[in-house]
Write an enzyme that holds these catalytic residues in place. Structure first.
Site, PDB file in Angstrom:
ATOM      1  CD  GLU A 143       0.920  -8.534   2.107  1.00  0.00           C
ATOM      2  OE1 GLU A 143       0.462  -9.101   3.116  1.00  0.00           O
ATOM      3  OE2 GLU A 143       0.229  -7.939   1.260  1.00  0.00           O
ATOM      4  CB  CYS A 189      -0.902   0.003   1.235  1.00  0.00           C
ATOM      5  SG  CYS A 189      -1.800  -1.548   1.514  1.00  0.00           S
ATOM      6  CB  ILE A 240      -2.691  -8.542  -0.370  1.00  0.00           C
ATOM      7  CG1 ILE A 240      -2.148  -7.480  -1.333  1.00  0.00           C
ATOM      8  CG2 ILE A 240      -2.046  -9.896  -0.624  1.00  0.00           C
ATOM      9  CD1 ILE A 240      -2.331  -7.808  -2.790  1.00  0.00           C
ATOM     10  CG  LEU A 241      -2.898 -11.178   3.510  1.00  0.00           C
ATOM     11  CD1 LEU A 241      -1.904 -11.133   4.656  1.00  0.00           C
ATOM     12  CD2 LEU A 241      -3.182 -12.613   3.110  1.00  0.00           C
ATOM     13  CG  LEU A 264      -2.703  -3.873  -3.882  1.00  0.00           C
ATOM     14  CD1 LEU A 264      -3.736  -3.692  -4.991  1.00  0.00           C
ATOM     15  CD2 LEU A 264      -1.301  -3.999  -4.477  1.00  0.00           C
ATOM     16  CG  ASP A 278      -0.408  -8.581   7.158  1.00  0.00           C
ATOM     17  OD1 ASP A 278      -1.407  -7.901   6.888  1.00  0.00           O
ATOM     18  OD2 ASP A 278       0.606  -8.623   6.431  1.00  0.00           O
TER      19      ASP A 278
END
Length: 612
Positions: free
Chosen positions: A71, A2, A48-49, A46, A94
């Site tokens: 990440e 991000c 992702i998780l 963005l 996370d």
């Protein structure tokens, strides 16, 4: 992956939105900011998780607020440990694991993270900001600390809005030498980069900023591997398998950059063992001598991946050149950024995360320059006057490569020669070339307890991998909202390679020995019996043909006179030397073109301020 932003300066909401909008490409899925007490925190996400909005940032966990870029690959195992200690979690991301780890371990939380990251936590109870950047500098972090104010961002251009900054001449010199600006500097006098492997605390009450290093290489090799080669290979293989496995955890489609070389092929092979139908992507050049896509297709065929070859054509390459400074926020002159951007652009149409083979050459002594410098080092056993005499003879050759060799063997120290190999052997076009050689990692050469190859490997991990490779891949991938993950840059692998005997990595001219032997457990050696190739653009030819008019227009005497830090007359000469075919000067021309383009963009901005 991000974009993060924060400030203690009370900007209007419109100004904050403008700052965030500059990094929209880093996080197009969600953008937001909050005013909390004395702090503004902003984020471009963005996803992702945990794609749910509950994981949007700025994120609140008890009395903590966080903005986070990157990440934490080991977050699941770390989360399980924290749950046993009584911590509760409301998401599957996370982000809140970082917060819980901070509450449990304090500033030492970073030592528990395996990942790529830059984050800032606002601890409301303690009235302070705490943040960190990952060990190897995968994620960017720029900040401006003046008096009682502190502002940070993923891009330096975000900090420049509503502020007058001044170009840093030393940073300009370093750019013209290295092709990038090494940490902790930025192009602006008022802005710094948080060095890789560092953390900071900013006390809101006093305005004081403290920065300290939480991780570094084991330069003295105090942790030496004492087992045999077979044991080392087994341990490395286990580390590689885990490094790939934890980087394949995502709630979005994932693929692999595949060049067909040792590093990316190994990553693709390991990924193929974890899931079926891995998507792989490579780039193709039409120019003779630059296209290696056929090797990638052979590997993809053997692994049975879903492979796509992306063609780098002239017209699209020109388009990316024109937009280059928009995404490379500061001057950056690694020409392989262009094909990396193109690869990222088309990969993003299929996946949101891509694994890469970055880090293998530095950690496993893989670059061709290591072999060359080891050979030349034998000449450096001769007295300097003798080498200078040899150099004067070699210099009689009209071949520019021979002239470069003559310059090289006439340099006093092998370490200086290695550094000059990055900046260009001949730097008479830079006004003050020696000032550009300054960087925070030259002290690595002072430790004579290691052999030359290990010293160069250390230097490249701290300098080249951080400042060049990571910058290139982060900006190129994020330009198209693609997350790039590099298993070979797992800090456990880096630490393990530093503990190994040199001959496990470089043995009788066999580079990356142990990494190749792991690879050959998955792929036949015959696929890799060829010289190592670089990932470069055909600028040598383009600048003399298709791009000649572009170069001459943009680097006319009038335009060159606007560029600080160069010798205009000598620069004109090297441009002509390239156009006539006397020398290959494309690296110098590209550096100047990039800086000129970047400078024009800054001058057009109302917040630009010239040198004092």
């Amino acid at each position: 992956m991000c974009g993060i932003y924060g400030s203690t300066i009370k900007y209007s909401d419109d100004i904050i939105r403008a700052k965030l909008s500059l990094a929209n490409h880093r996080g197009p899925d969600y953008s937001a900011f909050e005013h909390t007490g004395e702090v503004i925190l902003g984020h471009n996400r963005l996803a992702i998780l945990d794609l749910d909005s509950r994981s949007n940032q700025p994120f609140t966990y008890l009395h903590l607020k966080i903005v986070f870029n990157g990440e934490i690959y080991n977050y699941l195992s770390l989360k399980a440990k924290l749950e046993k200690k009584g911590y509760n979690f409301s998401t599957t991301s996370d982000t809140e694991v970082i917060c819980a780890a901070y509450l449990e371990y304090g500033d030492e939380c970073v030592n528990n993270f395996n990942g790529m990251f830059s984050f800032v936590i606002y601890d409301i109870r303690e009235n302070k900001l705490f943040g960190a950047r990952d060990r190897l500098g995968k994620k960017p972090f720029y900040y401006c600390h003046t008096g009682y104010s502190f502002e940070f961002a993923s891009q330096s251009s975000q900090l420049k809005i509503e502020r007058n900054f001044t170009l840093d001449q030393q940073a300009v010199n370093e750019y013209f030498f290295w092709g990038y600006i090494p940490e902790p500097k930025s192009i602006w006098q008022e802005v710094n980069q948080l060095p890789a492997g560092n953390r900071f605390t900013y006390q809101l009450s006093s305005g004081s900023l403290s920065i300290d290093k939480y991780w570094d290489l084991d330069y003295n090799r105090t942790n030496k591997f004492t087992g045999g080669y077979i044991e080392a290979k087994r341990t490395l293989k286990e580390l590689l398998q885990d490094a790939v496995a934890i980087r394949m955890h995502a709630d979005v489609p994932l693929g692999v950059f595949l060049s067909g070389g040792i590093d990316s092929s190994l990553i693709a092979a390991l990924a193929s063992r974890k899931v079926n139908h891995v998507k792989t992507f490579s780039i193709k050049f039409n120019e003779k001598g630059f296209d290696e896509s056929s090797y990638a297709r052979l590997v993809a065929s053997y692994l049975r991946t879903e492979h796509q070859t992306i063609e780098c054509n002239y017209n699209e390459g020109i388009g990316l050149i024109n937009d280059f400074s928009q995404y490379y926020d500061e001057p950056f002159a690694d020409s392989s950024a262009i094909p990396t951007m193109l690869l990222s652009k088309y990969t993003r149409k299929k996946v949101t995360v891509a694994l890469s083979g970055d880090g293998g050459d530095e950690a496993f002594i893989g670059y061709s320059r290591y072999r060359w410098i080891k050979l030349v080092n034998n000449l450096f056993k001769l007295p300097l006057p003798v080498r200078k005499s040899l150099g004067s003879i070699v210099n009689l050759s009209p071949n520019y490569v021979h002239k470069l060799i003559a310059m090289g063997i006439s340099i006093k120290d092998i370490e200086v020669l290695y550094i000059r190999m990055f900046g260009g052997m001949e730097n008479s076009w830079i006004a003050e070339p020696e000032k550009g050689m300054g960087n925070p990692f030259r002290s690595i050469f002072n430790d004579k307890s290691k052999n030359l190859l290990e010293t160069l490997s250390d230097f490249d991990i701290k300098m080249y991998l951080n400042g060049d490779i990571n910058t290139k891949v982060d900006r190129a991938s994020m330009a198209f909202s693609l997350e790039s993950r590099a298993p070979l840059m797992d800090y456990r692998i880096i630490e393990f390679t530093r503990s190994l005997p040199t001959n496990f990595k470089y043995y009788q001219g066999n580079q990356k020995r142990i990494l190749k032997d792991v690879l050959y457990d998955y792929l036949p050696p015959d696929l890799f019996n060829r010289p190592k190739a670089g990932f470069t653009m055909p600028f040598k030819e383009w600048f003399r043909k298709e791009l000649k008019e572009y170069v001459m227009d943009n680097l006319s005497k009038k335009e060159l006179e606007k560029i600080p830090g160069i010798n205009v007359k000598r620069t004109q000469e090297i441009i002509q030397e390239h156009m006539t075919g006397k020398w290959n000067r494309y690296p110098q021309i590209w550096k100047i073109l990039v800086f000129s383009q970047w400078l024009k963009k800054q001058v057009s901005s109302p917040v630009f301020e010239a040198f004092e």
